[in-house]
Design a protein around this motif. Structure first.
Motif, PDB file in Angstrom:
ATOM      1  N   UNK A   1       0.808  -1.218   0.000  1.00 56.20           N
ATOM      2  CA  UNK A   1       0.000   0.000   0.000  1.00 56.20           C
ATOM      3  C   UNK A   1       0.842   1.269   0.000  1.00 56.20           C
ATOM      4  N   UNK A   2       1.886   1.311   0.804  1.00 54.80           N
ATOM      5  CA  UNK A   2       2.721   2.514   0.838  1.00 54.80           C
ATOM      6  C   UNK A   2       3.443   2.721  -0.486  1.00 54.80           C
ATOM      7  N   UNK A   3       3.990   1.643  -1.044  1.00 56.64           N
ATOM      8  CA  UNK A   3       4.669   1.740  -2.336  1.00 56.64           C
ATOM      9  C   UNK A   3       3.708   2.134  -3.449  1.00 56.64           C
ATOM     10  N   UNK A   4       2.499   1.573  -3.423  1.00 59.48           N
ATOM     11  CA  UNK A   4       1.522   1.922  -4.447  1.00 59.48           C
ATOM     12  C   UNK A   4       1.085   3.376  -4.309  1.00 59.48           C
ATOM     13  N   UNK A   5       0.909   3.868  -3.078  1.00 62.81           N
ATOM     14  CA  UNK A   5       0.520   5.270  -2.871  1.00 62.81           C
ATOM     15  C   UNK A   5       1.595   6.202  -3.428  1.00 62.81           C
TER      16      UNK A   5
END
Length: 147
Positions: free
Chosen positions: A14-18
């Motif tokens: 999630x953090x990488x995708x954000x």
């Protein structure tokens, strides 16, 4: 001409995708940024300036549709289980009130997920808390190897 696909990003990260989402040119061009992600949910904010507004002041409906589309796409990619590729197949928006006060908050939630399609809904509110638009759409889920 060969089709160029964007690099695949894992929706489970999630953090990488954000970070990936916020760095996309289309997202920056819309003055949009993802403020939170959870599985099947994305919340973004759009900072409105004069280029987004109609001559009489509210945000142009085309911008509202665009921010609904990309935010819903983020919710779809992070749905359970995460997907690496998806494509909007339809998106219907209902304009409820003029979007006037910046920033706009865009909240997208996946309401139904199948093997090959996903249905998210989107709510757009302005800084006054006014519900300006709602949208529902269908996304095709594609394996990473397809175009």
């Amino acid at each position: 001409m060969t089709e160029q696909l964007a690099p695949i990003r894992d929706g489970a990260d999630l953090e990488g995708f954000r970070d990936y989402f916020n760095d996309l040119a289309v997202i920056r061009g819309l003055s949009l940024s993802c403020v939170s992600l959870s599985p099947g949910r994305a919340v973004a904010e759009m900072v409105v300036d004069d280029r987004h507004r109609n001559p009489d002041g509210p945000v142009n409906g085309g911008y509202l549709l665009a921010i609904a589309d990309v935010t819903a796409g983020a919710a779809v990619v992070t749905s359970d289980p995460p997907v690496t590729r998806s494509a909007t197949t339809d998106l219907t928006m209902h304009f409820l009130a003029p979007a006037v006060a910046s920033p706009l908050t865009v909240t997208a939630d996946v309401v139904r997920r199948g093997r090959s399609t996903c249905v998210p809904t989107v709510r757009i509110t302005d800084a006054r808390g006014v519900l300006c638009a709602i949208a529902t759409g269908t996304w095709a889920l594609r394996p990473a190897s397809s175009g």
